[in-house]
Design an enzyme around this catalytic site. Structure first.
Site, PDB file in Angstrom:
ATOM      1  N   GLU A 264      -2.935  -3.088   8.077  1.00 48.74           N
ATOM      2  CA  GLU A 264      -1.990  -4.155   8.413  1.00 48.74           C
ATOM      3  C   GLU A 264      -2.286  -4.817   9.754  1.00 48.74           C
ATOM      4  O   GLU A 264      -1.448  -5.524  10.307  1.00 48.74           O
ATOM      5  CB  GLU A 264      -0.565  -3.613   8.363  1.00 48.74           C
ATOM      6  CG  GLU A 264      -0.198  -3.141   6.963  1.00 48.74           C
ATOM      7  CD  GLU A 264       1.223  -2.654   6.830  1.00 48.74           C
ATOM      8  OE1 GLU A 264       1.954  -2.661   7.842  1.00 48.74           O
ATOM      9  OE2 GLU A 264       1.609  -2.262   5.722  1.00 48.74           O
TER      10      GLU A 264
ATOM     11  N   ARG B  91       3.046  -6.043   1.790  1.00 52.00           N
ATOM     12  CA  ARG B  91       2.507  -4.733   1.430  1.00 52.00           C
ATOM     13  C   ARG B  91       1.207  -4.550   2.209  1.00 52.00           C
ATOM     14  O   ARG B  91       0.649  -5.492   2.752  1.00 52.00           O
ATOM     15  CB  ARG B  91       2.222  -4.624  -0.081  1.00 52.00           C
ATOM     16  CG  ARG B  91       3.401  -4.778  -1.004  1.00 52.00           C
ATOM     17  CD  ARG B  91       4.593  -3.883  -0.711  1.00 52.00           C
ATOM     18  NE  ARG B  91       4.359  -2.459  -0.790  1.00 52.00           N
ATOM     19  CZ  ARG B  91       4.753  -1.668  -1.794  1.00 52.00           C
ATOM     20  NH1 ARG B  91       5.375  -2.184  -2.841  1.00 52.00           N
ATOM     21  NH2 ARG B  91       4.554  -0.363  -1.749  1.00 52.00           N
TER      22      ARG B  91
ATOM     23  N   LYS C  79       8.751  -8.326   7.951  1.00 53.65           N
ATOM     24  CA  LYS C  79       7.655  -7.421   8.310  1.00 53.65           C
ATOM     25  C   LYS C  79       6.407  -7.929   7.617  1.00 53.65           C
ATOM     26  O   LYS C  79       6.358  -7.962   6.398  1.00 53.65           O
ATOM     27  CB  LYS C  79       7.961  -6.017   7.774  1.00 53.65           C
ATOM     28  CG  LYS C  79       8.511  -5.037   8.754  1.00 53.65           C
ATOM     29  CD  LYS C  79       8.716  -3.688   8.074  1.00 53.65           C
ATOM     30  CE  LYS C  79       7.408  -3.096   7.587  1.00 53.65           C
ATOM     31  NZ  LYS C  79       7.553  -1.714   7.085  1.00 53.65           N
TER      32      LYS C  79
ATOM     33  N   LYS D 151      10.774  -5.820  -1.059  1.00 49.16           N
ATOM     34  CA  LYS D 151       9.387  -6.027  -1.469  1.00 49.16           C
ATOM     35  C   LYS D 151       9.389  -6.538  -2.905  1.00 49.16           C
ATOM     36  O   LYS D 151       9.849  -5.843  -3.812  1.00 49.16           O
ATOM     37  CB  LYS D 151       8.594  -4.721  -1.378  1.00 49.16           C
ATOM     38  CG  LYS D 151       8.371  -4.228   0.051  1.00 49.16           C
ATOM     39  CD  LYS D 151       7.682  -2.869   0.044  1.00 49.16           C
ATOM     40  CE  LYS D 151       7.322  -2.411   1.455  1.00 49.16           C
ATOM     41  NZ  LYS D 151       6.771  -1.028   1.458  1.00 49.16           N
TER      42      LYS D 151
END
Length: 423
Positions: free
Chosen positions: A208, A364, A386, A335
């Protein structure tokens, strides 16, 4: 409104180099909507099924079966009005016929669901966030730009750093705007890189975009991030964690820093961190089915910080309803691919808001350049997002889309900042 003329799917690569599904939906007006779905590394056991091919090809991770299933879906939804997204999603779900989308795969259904919305927005010449708000009759007067939660140090399944906790995030929740918040957080990110280099640590990044230094003590990470915030001139920035505790739980115990501990022991650890550091949010502090532990930690910390359920709720209305009834957690991670359609995702967001639970829209670890979640966050006034570190194009695609939206909306939008996070 234009009707669906053609649906095309293909196998493309995600940010980890594994296949995922991309779908094109072409309308009778000639406009097209395209969408690609993400994939997770640490996944909750209650998530919808991500259909993979198995076998030797792509180490078993091919998605040709899911792509073929889109062709089956296409036969049923061709000719439907693009604006009938709920009917389209319901048709795909019914066609699958399983409780977890195990027949066609959530990756097949979601790709089409997202692409239909993109096509509809293009047909109406509307920004996607506006179209989502209109088509789902989301009753929000103003627009909130979400506070970004940037994962700047990776652990757990997202890196080989030796850390149990999966994500250490910074939260610029008192900035003047999204643009300023992103700038401040990015300056902290680059300052942190310099600090790690000076200590002789590796500055390679995880899935990430966060750094993955070999640090074994979690408090050392928290202290290092605080040092970076101070050195960058942004000591007002807050911290957040994604523990992904289901990944270090086995037989009723948590293996944390090489010790076997209970859920109450973990709660004591988190409580001590909250006292010492400006932590405003902890995601998945305990195992996804440790309801007793979750109830205890909610009583201990629920009025002080956000306790976010990811693996606990998996964007599933039944799991969320159980959490609301048991009064566990106070926020939910959203999500899209955990539930597998945009309509179901919107329903979960509405349920959470009605119950007073905060929502955090999330990427994700296996992402694409698709920035759909940026528009989703603004459409629903989620207030937080996020989507990784300010590094790697598949992460920055979402931040850049939010910068565009903020500029487009101008005075019609405000930055969520302290309306969302308080500490």
């Amino acid at each position: 409104m234009s009707k669906i003329k053609q649906v095309i799917a293909r196998e493309v690569l995600d940010s980890r180099g594994f296949p995922t599904v991309e779908a094109d939906v072409i309308l009778t007006s000639g406009v097209m909507g395209r969408a690609a779905v993400p994939s997770g590394a640490s996944t909750g056991s209650h998530e919808a099924v991500e259909l993979r091919d198995g076998g030797a090809r792509y180490m078993g991770k091919g998605v040709l079966k899911a792509v073929a299933n889109v062709n089956k879906i296409a036969k049923k939804i061709t000719g439907m009005e693009a604006s009938d997204i709920r009917l389209i999603d319901d048709t795909m779900i019914a066609l699958d016929g399983t409780p977890n989308k195990g027949k066609f795969g959530a990756n097949a259904i979601l790709a089409v669901s997202m692409a239909v919305l993109r096509a509809g927005a293009a047909d109406k010449k509307m920004p996607l966030y506006d179209y989502i708000r209109k088509i789902y009759a989301i009753k929000e007067k103003n627009y909130l730009l979400p506070v970004p939660m940037l994962n700047i140090i990776n652990g757990g399944k997202h890196a080989d750093s030796g850390l149990d906790v999966q994500e250490f995030m910074i939260v610029p929740n008192v900035s003047k705007s999204f643009k300023e918040g992103l700038r401040e957080a990015t300056e902290v990110y680059h300052t942190l890189k310099g600090i790690l280099k000076a200590k002789g640590m590796v500055t390679a990044v995880g899935d990430e975009g966060g750094f993955a230094p070999h640090i074994t003590k979690h408090e050392d990470v928290l202290k290092t991030i605080m040092d970076a915030c101070k050195k960058a001139g942004h000591s007002q920035i807050k911290l957040a964690l994604d523990c992904a505790a289901s990944e270090f739980y086995k037989n009723g115990k948590y293996t944390f820093e090489k010790k076997q501990v209970s859920s109450k022991d973990m709660t004591k650890v988190y409580s001590s961190w909250v006292k010492k550091y400006p932590i405003v949010s902890i995601e998945d502090p305990l195992h996804e089915d440790d309801w007793d532990g979750w109830l205890h930690i909610t009583k201990e910390l629920g009025k002080k910080i956000r306790l976010v359920g990811d693996d606990l709720f998996v964007t599933n209305p039944e799991r969320l309803e159980e959490g609301i009834e048991k009064k566990t957690a106070n926020a939910i991670l959203i999500k899209l691919n955990q539930i597998g359609s945009v309509s179901e995702t919107i329903d979960v967001i509405n349920m959470a808001h009605k119950a007073g639970y905060a929502c955090v829209i999330s990427h994700r670890s296996g992402e694409t350049e698709d920035a759909f979640i940026a528009d989703l966050a603004v459409a629903t006034n989620a207030g937080a997002i996020k989507t990784g570190a300010p590094c790697r194009s598949e992460r920055n695609a979402k931040y850049n889309r939010l910068l565009q939206i903020e500029q487009e909306l101008g005075k019609k939008a405000s930055y969520a900042k302290t309306k969302v996070f308080k500490k």
